[in-house]
Write an enzyme that holds these catalytic residues in place. Structure first.
Site, PDB file in Angstrom:
ATOM      1  N   GLU A  47       0.820  -1.203   0.000  1.00  0.00           N
ATOM      2  CA  GLU A  47       0.000   0.000   0.000  1.00  0.00           C
ATOM      3  C   GLU A  47       0.860   1.262   0.000  1.00  0.00           C
ATOM      4  OE1 GLU A  47      -1.936  -2.745   3.145  1.00  0.00           O
ATOM      5  OE2 GLU A  47      -0.021  -2.586   2.100  1.00  0.00           O
ATOM      6  N   ARG A 179      12.290 -25.023  -5.111  1.00  0.00           N
ATOM      7  CA  ARG A 179      13.067 -24.663  -3.915  1.00  0.00           C
ATOM      8  C   ARG A 179      13.113 -23.157  -3.719  1.00  0.00           C
ATOM      9  NH1 ARG A 179      18.245 -28.508  -5.274  1.00  0.00           N
ATOM     10  NH2 ARG A 179      17.318 -30.532  -4.678  1.00  0.00           N
ATOM     11  N   ASP A 195      23.263 -39.478  -0.465  1.00  0.00           N
ATOM     12  CA  ASP A 195      23.252 -38.665  -1.683  1.00  0.00           C
ATOM     13  C   ASP A 195      24.178 -37.452  -1.646  1.00  0.00           C
ATOM     14  OD1 ASP A 195      21.319 -40.416  -2.579  1.00  0.00           O
ATOM     15  OD2 ASP A 195      19.639 -39.120  -2.053  1.00  0.00           O
ATOM     16  N   LEU A 199      21.010 -29.099  -2.283  1.00  0.00           N
ATOM     17  CA  LEU A 199      19.732 -28.546  -1.831  1.00  0.00           C
ATOM     18  C   LEU A 199      19.608 -27.034  -2.012  1.00  0.00           C
ATOM     19  CD1 LEU A 199      19.150 -30.544   1.493  1.00  0.00           C
ATOM     20  CD2 LEU A 199      18.412 -31.123  -0.841  1.00  0.00           C
ATOM     21  N   GLU A 283      12.424 -33.087   0.961  1.00  0.00           N
ATOM     22  CA  GLU A 283      13.101 -33.843  -0.097  1.00  0.00           C
ATOM     23  C   GLU A 283      13.814 -35.033   0.529  1.00  0.00           C
ATOM     24  OE1 GLU A 283      14.855 -32.201  -3.595  1.00  0.00           O
ATOM     25  OE2 GLU A 283      14.603 -30.169  -2.810  1.00  0.00           O
TER      26      GLU A 283
END
Length: 352
Positions: A47, A179, A195, A199, A283
């Site tokens: 605003e 993400r 893994d 990320l 994830e």
């Protein structure tokens, strides 16, 4: 109002803990003379941006805004006071603000000052735009999205654990964009060990979303890409039973830790809500994903299905045990139309 909603969406992923808000100012003749959106927490509200652009042309005109103007002093002054001072004759809002410090107070302040207020214009669109903010206000937890990639036979890894890459480049780019719209990305210790994920949004968002590891015992590798804090910040949440030497190893690296009395998805999301997170992305592996679902910490699912047949009886699937014993216990999620991502298929679901 449609233009105000478009403006609000420009800041997706950047305003937490605040909502997405857009505003448009019309002069007394109905000509657009100012517009703006809330870019990030601590910066002027929509605003104020629109009214500043309009200047004196706002006097006697109309302010169209996607959320009720605030009426309390936060990091910025009350927007209701700025609206009254600008001399607008009418305010059109899409929805009231569920924040207890506002929740109708802004509308009441405007009407007390003689400003006409019209509400519930495009309310459904406004609520969809701010679904994550509304969920946090109602539940005390961020809205959770669970994402996985799998072959058409439901496998998320081969029997030997290999999983990179199931999906193609276009699907992976979509995940980076997803993400960028989230405040935190959550994995468990097993995903870090198996893994070594990064990320990040690959630069689509600055700062990058917070990377979160939920690990009851802190059995984590000494070397991992998540420990590099130059790319993005990492938070490790753990239980009371985590050995002191493992805690000390993280402290030495300067990695933030959060002790949870109950090392559960719900407790983690409550802690992230305290940090101002509106939306998080899970994830994680199958056991943590199932726990997040059982804890009511997943409101949306994004499943990327690749045209691969991976096979293997012991191969990993997206979810662990959910405790159902009959199909009549299994809820039906609300499905959007599937979307093609290169050769892959994206299927998005919302909790019933």
């Amino acid at each position: 109002m449609q233009r105000a909603l478009q403006l609000a969406a420009l800041a997706t992923g950047h305003t937490s803990p605040n909502p997405l808000v857009g505003a448009v100012v019309l002069d007394a003749a109905g000509t657009l003379v100012g517009e703006g959106f809330h870019a990030r927490a601590g910066e002027p509200h929509a605003e104020v941006v629109a009214l500043r652009q309009a200047g004196e042309r706002a006097r006697g005109g109309t302010l169209v805004v996607t959320l009720e103007p605030c009426c309390h002093q936060g990091r910025t002054p009350p927007c209701s006071e700025a609206v009254i001072a600008a001399g607008v004759r009418r305010v059109v809002i899409a929805m009231t603000d569920p924040n207890p410090r506002v929740n109708g107070g802004g509308v009441a302040a405007l009407r007390a000052a003689g400003v006409e207020v019209i509400s519930a214009v495009c309310e459904a669109e406004a609520r969809q735009l701010n679904a994550a903010f509304l969920h946090r206000q109602a539940s005390g937890r961020p809205l959770g999205i669970l994402k996985w990639a799998m072959g058409v036979d439901g496998r998320t890894a081969l029997s030997n654990g290999a999983s990179q890459w199931i999906s193609g480049g276009e699907a992976r780019r979509w995940v980076h964009e997803l993400r960028s719209r989230c405040d935190a990305v959550i994995v468990g210790g097993g995903t870090v060990r198996a893994d070594d994920p990064l990320l990040t949004s690959r630069g689509l968002r600055r700062p990058e979303p917070l990377r979160v590891v939920l690990s009851r015992s802190l059995k984590l590798p000494a070397q991992a890409r998540l420990w590099d804090q130059d790319e993005a910040r990492t938070l490790v949440a753990h239980g009371v039973g985590a050995p002191p030497q493992r805690r000390f190893r993280l402290d030495e690296r300067g990695i933030e830790r959060r002790l949870l009395a109950a090392c559960t998805p719900r407790a983690l999301l409550e802690a992230l809500a305290e940090r101002g997170c509106n939306q998080v992305l899970w994830e994680c592996g199958p056991e943590l994903a199932a726990a997040a679902l059982r804890d009511g910490c997943v409101q949306r699912i994004a499943a990327v299905i690749a045209p691969r047949v991976m096979g293997g009886t012991p191969a990993r699937t997206p979810l662990g045990e959910l405790g159902f014993t009959g199909m009549d216990q299994v809820p039906s999620w609300l499905a959007e139309d599937p979307r093609r991502l290169g050769a892959d298929l994206l299927w998005r679901l919302q909790a019933p």
